[in-house]
Design a protein around this motif. Structure first.
Motif, PDB file in Angstrom:
ATOM      1  N   GLY A  81       0.804  -0.719   0.631  1.00  0.00           N
ATOM      2  CA  GLY A  81      -0.420   0.153  -0.095  1.00  0.00           C
ATOM      3  C   GLY A  81       0.896   1.116   0.118  1.00  0.00           C
ATOM      4  O   GLY A  81       2.742   1.096  -0.449  1.00  0.00           O
ATOM      5  N   PRO A  82       0.358   1.618   0.441  1.00  0.00           N
ATOM      6  CA  PRO A  82       0.957   3.493  -0.321  1.00  0.00           C
ATOM      7  C   PRO A  82       1.918   3.793   1.806  1.00  0.00           C
ATOM      8  O   PRO A  82       2.802   4.619   1.168  1.00  0.00           O
ATOM      9  CB  PRO A  82      -0.257   4.814  -0.058  1.00  0.00           C
ATOM     10  CG  PRO A  82      -1.226   4.178   0.598  1.00  0.00           C
ATOM     11  CD  PRO A  82      -1.455   2.598  -0.126  1.00  0.00           C
ATOM     12  N   ALA A  83       1.295   3.196   2.443  1.00  0.00           N
ATOM     13  CA  ALA A  83       2.748   3.024   3.683  1.00  0.00           C
ATOM     14  C   ALA A  83       3.923   2.681   3.414  1.00  0.00           C
ATOM     15  O   ALA A  83       4.376   2.589   3.608  1.00  0.00           O
ATOM     16  CB  ALA A  83       1.509   3.521   4.528  1.00  0.00           C
ATOM     17  N   SER A 216       0.572   2.075  -3.810  1.00  0.00           N
ATOM     18  CA  SER A 216      -1.169   2.349  -4.799  1.00  0.00           C
ATOM     19  C   SER A 216      -1.788   1.982  -4.019  1.00  0.00           C
ATOM     20  O   SER A 216      -1.695   1.275  -3.616  1.00  0.00           O
ATOM     21  CB  SER A 216      -1.398   1.627  -6.021  1.00  0.00           C
ATOM     22  OG  SER A 216      -2.084   2.157  -6.732  1.00  0.00           O
ATOM     23  N   GLU A 217      -2.673   2.621  -3.930  1.00  0.00           N
ATOM     24  CA  GLU A 217      -4.379   2.820  -3.024  1.00  0.00           C
ATOM     25  C   GLU A 217      -5.320   0.971  -3.680  1.00  0.00           C
ATOM     26  O   GLU A 217      -5.767   1.924  -3.846  1.00  0.00           O
ATOM     27  CB  GLU A 217      -4.993   3.755  -2.463  1.00  0.00           C
ATOM     28  CG  GLU A 217      -5.465   3.538  -0.892  1.00  0.00           C
ATOM     29  CD  GLU A 217      -5.240   3.522   0.795  1.00  0.00           C
ATOM     30  OE1 GLU A 217      -4.908   2.621   0.840  1.00  0.00           O
ATOM     31  OE2 GLU A 217      -4.870   4.435   0.399  1.00  0.00           O
ATOM     32  N   SER A 245      -7.051   5.982  -7.776  1.00  0.00           N
ATOM     33  CA  SER A 245      -6.834   6.594  -8.692  1.00  0.00           C
ATOM     34  C   SER A 245      -6.753   5.586 -10.044  1.00  0.00           C
ATOM     35  O   SER A 245      -6.301   6.921 -11.091  1.00  0.00           O
ATOM     36  CB  SER A 245      -5.264   7.759  -8.714  1.00  0.00           C
ATOM     37  OG  SER A 245      -4.152   6.092  -8.633  1.00  0.00           O
ATOM     38  N   GLY A 246      -7.751   4.691 -10.440  1.00  0.00           N
ATOM     39  CA  GLY A 246      -7.125   4.150 -11.530  1.00  0.00           C
ATOM     40  C   GLY A 246      -5.722   3.645 -12.736  1.00  0.00           C
ATOM     41  O   GLY A 246      -6.179   4.203 -12.778  1.00  0.00           O
ATOM     42  N   GLY A 250      -0.746  -3.395 -13.506  1.00  0.00           N
ATOM     43  CA  GLY A 250      -0.585  -5.095 -14.638  1.00  0.00           C
ATOM     44  C   GLY A 250      -1.868  -5.681 -14.732  1.00  0.00           C
ATOM     45  O   GLY A 250      -1.746  -6.144 -15.628  1.00  0.00           O
ATOM     46  N   ALA A 251      -2.787  -5.492 -13.631  1.00  0.00           N
ATOM     47  CA  ALA A 251      -4.258  -6.004 -13.926  1.00  0.00           C
ATOM     48  C   ALA A 251      -5.570  -5.406 -14.441  1.00  0.00           C
ATOM     49  O   ALA A 251      -6.325  -5.935 -13.500  1.00  0.00           O
ATOM     50  CB  ALA A 251      -4.043  -6.292 -11.895  1.00  0.00           C
ATOM     51  N   GLY A 252      -5.194  -4.428 -14.759  1.00  0.00           N
ATOM     52  CA  GLY A 252      -6.235  -3.747 -14.922  1.00  0.00           C
ATOM     53  C   GLY A 252      -6.917  -2.525 -14.976  1.00  0.00           C
ATOM     54  O   GLY A 252      -5.749  -1.786 -14.421  1.00  0.00           O
ATOM     55  N   GLN A 253      -7.635  -1.592 -15.231  1.00  0.00           N
ATOM     56  CA  GLN A 253      -8.292  -0.126 -14.366  1.00  0.00           C
ATOM     57  C   GLN A 253      -9.148   0.062 -14.001  1.00  0.00           C
ATOM     58  O   GLN A 253     -10.311  -0.224 -14.977  1.00  0.00           O
ATOM     59  CB  GLN A 253      -7.056   1.569 -14.933  1.00  0.00           C
ATOM     60  CG  GLN A 253      -5.592   1.265 -15.963  1.00  0.00           C
ATOM     61  CD  GLN A 253      -5.930   2.152 -16.968  1.00  0.00           C
ATOM     62  OE1 GLN A 253      -5.478   1.598 -18.267  1.00  0.00           O
ATOM     63  NE2 GLN A 253      -5.047   3.325 -16.242  1.00  0.00           N
ATOM     64  N   HIS A 254      -9.457   0.089 -13.250  1.00  0.00           N
ATOM     65  CA  HIS A 254     -10.688   0.222 -11.842  1.00  0.00           C
ATOM     66  C   HIS A 254     -10.674   0.506 -11.428  1.00  0.00           C
ATOM     67  O   HIS A 254      -9.982   0.741  -9.775  1.00  0.00           O
ATOM     68  CB  HIS A 254     -11.002  -1.472 -11.523  1.00  0.00           C
ATOM     69  CG  HIS A 254     -11.152  -1.828 -13.009  1.00  0.00           C
ATOM     70  ND1 HIS A 254     -12.159  -2.052 -14.014  1.00  0.00           N
ATOM     71  CD2 HIS A 254     -10.382  -3.518 -13.448  1.00  0.00           C
ATOM     72  CE1 HIS A 254     -12.591  -3.296 -14.758  1.00  0.00           C
ATOM     73  NE2 HIS A 254     -10.889  -3.902 -14.141  1.00  0.00           N
TER      74      HIS A 254
END
Length: 254
Positions: A81-83, A216-217, A245-246, A250-254
């Motif tokens: 994650g972001p942390a 990334s979140e 953030s979309g 690597g695994a698609g954008q949602h």
């Protein structure tokens, strides 16, 4: 004939256990309960002016059926994650309409959630997963969503903490045993992993597309079919990659 109670609830005198908590007077109320233990019959004649006896003793014949197998799934997770790389969690879901009591199949301490890196955490025997409810394990070393609202008056603080970092794109599995020597297909309830996971015990099908190691979140969430979690035994089909953030990692954008 079955025992019953006529004309409302009668306070049974000692040595009967009384009516608090309420004592079932219809055997149908005991469906789903354990048959183990001592069964006792108490009789109260609450009508004056008559007499009666119990002849030839009494007998209780019980017919049991095997309990249906638990329907527990890995419903959501992230491995970074972001942390930090340890900003991760794994969520377990009771995918049935009845409460589920955790009980290992080998007398060990409970159900284990593990990755190919090793054991992550154990949901203890006796833990009750509510119908359609969840159990959340979070990494104490970096989990950053402790204060995120998760319902009225609750946050996503986690039900249990673990310390081992899950490697990026490693597979996850849920077992009905806390004994690592008993991790096999017979004790496994569910698994999810990427195409980079070589151990088939920790993925289903070919695996989901691997993701880059970015702060990334994001999360992998189980897709739904007809309103219920999909479980087709295929990690790629059963899970959807989502990101606030979309981002495309690597695994698609949602």
């Amino acid at each position: 004939n079955q025992v019953t109670n006529y004309e409302g609830s009668d306070p049974l005198p000692a040595p009967a256990p009384g009516n608090s908590p309420v004592i079932a007077t219809n055997l149908a109320a005991l469906i789903g309960s354990s048959v183990n233990g001592t069964w006792q019959l108490y009789i109260l004649d609450d009508f004056a002016g008559d007499m009666g006896t119990v002849s030839n003793g009494w007998r209780l014949t019980l017919t049991t059926e095997p309990a249906p197998p638990p329907v527990a799934l890995i419903s959501e997770f992230r491995l970074r994650g972001p942390a930090s790389a340890a900003d991760e969690y794994v969520e377990i879901h009771n995918a049935s309409d009845r409460p589920l009591v955790v009980e290992s199949v080998d007398g060990s301490g409970g159900w284990a959630v593990a990755s190919t890196n090793g054991l992550l955490f154990v949901i203890p025997n006796g833990t009750v997963l509510p119908a359609r409810g969840h159990f959340l394990g979070v990494n104490l070393g970096g989990y950053s969503l402790l204060s995120v609202p998760a319902g009225p008056g609750t946050t996503a603080s986690g039900d249990l903490l673990y310390f081992a970092d899950i490697a990026d794109n490693a597979g996850l599995a849920l077992f009905r045993s806390a004994n690592t020597t008993n991790f096999n297909l017979g004790t496994r309830l569910d698994a999810v992993g990427s195409t980079l996971e070589s151990n088939m015990l920790f993925r289903e099908g070919a695996g989901y597309p691997p993701v880059a190691a970015m702060a990334s979140e994001y999360a992998f969430v189980r897709t739904r079919s007809g309103g219920v979690p999909r479980d087709s035994d295929d990690s790629a089909a059963d899970f959807l990659f989502v990101d606030t953030s979309g981002a495309s990692i690597g695994a698609g954008q949602h």
